[in-house]
Design an enzyme around this catalytic site. Sequence first.
Site, PDB file in Angstrom:
ATOM      1  N   CYS A 106       0.836  -1.206   0.000  1.00 11.58           N
ATOM      2  CA  CYS A 106       0.000   0.000   0.000  1.00 11.58           C
ATOM      3  C   CYS A 106       0.865   1.248   0.000  1.00 11.58           C
ATOM      4  O   CYS A 106       0.519   2.249   0.626  1.00 11.58           O
ATOM      5  CB  CYS A 106      -0.926  -0.012   1.219  1.00 11.58           C
ATOM      6  SG  CYS A 106      -2.121  -1.351   1.181  1.00 11.58           S
ATOM      7  N   CYS A 107       2.004   1.188  -0.667  1.00  8.80           N
ATOM      8  CA  CYS A 107       2.879   2.356  -0.792  1.00  8.80           C
ATOM      9  C   CYS A 107       3.258   2.912   0.571  1.00  8.80           C
ATOM     10  O   CYS A 107       3.354   4.135   0.768  1.00  8.80           O
ATOM     11  CB  CYS A 107       2.211   3.444  -1.625  1.00  8.80           C
ATOM     12  SG  CYS A 107       1.731   2.894  -3.273  1.00  8.80           S
TER      13      CYS A 107
END
Length: 268
Positions: A106-107
Amino acid sequence: MKKEVSEQRAITTYKQGELQETMDVIVAEAPLTIFVNGEEFATMVCSPDHIEEMVIGFLASEGIIFFYREIQNLDLDEEGGFAYVTLHKKASLSSETHSKRFIGSCCGKSRQFYFHNDAKMAKTAASTVSLSPEQCIALMNAMQEESTAFHDTGGVHNAALCTTDDLLLTRMDIGRHNALDKLYGHCLLHRWSVRDKILVFSGRMSSEVLTKAAKIGVSVVLSKSAPTSLAIDLAEDLNITAVGFIREDKLNVYSHHDRITAKGAYHV
């Protein structure tokens, strides 16, 4: 026989330089073991009221069910401390599913901190509901005033689902997660829509509490106490407005400030 949520106990109190014998109201604590399809799933300690709601909410929070209709039968032995749940389907009760961390791509966002069942059940809020600081304070005061168990014992957490102006449902428990599960279970049992509702909570806003709120589906969480850093990260990630330290005429907004407006005049 249904257990009481409090009981009288003889105590010794020290007041104004003297020891005195008196009676005090003590909050009750009871164990509850939940069986799902004949298999032992979990044991918790709780306040012995609204047990059916708590069981339903807990199973939904753990990802065992998504809807109340998935439960074929729920039998409670409140005196013995047992709940027997039969589902219309087989259930995966693997401890690995319910305890292993989920590391997502999720970055770098906070979703990587979820457990597997959290990643499956948490919802990103989509409501555009907004309220003023005065409404936040009024809702917190209303919940606190309604909690007779807290006034009697000082030993429970309180939680409430609200509109911007009124309390809809209040629940209490010795465990903050249990109080939230009771709200969640009621919503599932009665098919309440919570998208535009507000969660008011008496305790600290931890990441676990914020995740519970996301599973229930609310977009605003009001707390009397402090948030943790991870709770704020999760709130930002899940589009939830987190408001803490609501006391007297003060509060702090920690995430998605646009939902808290001063007399509707502006958005931060």
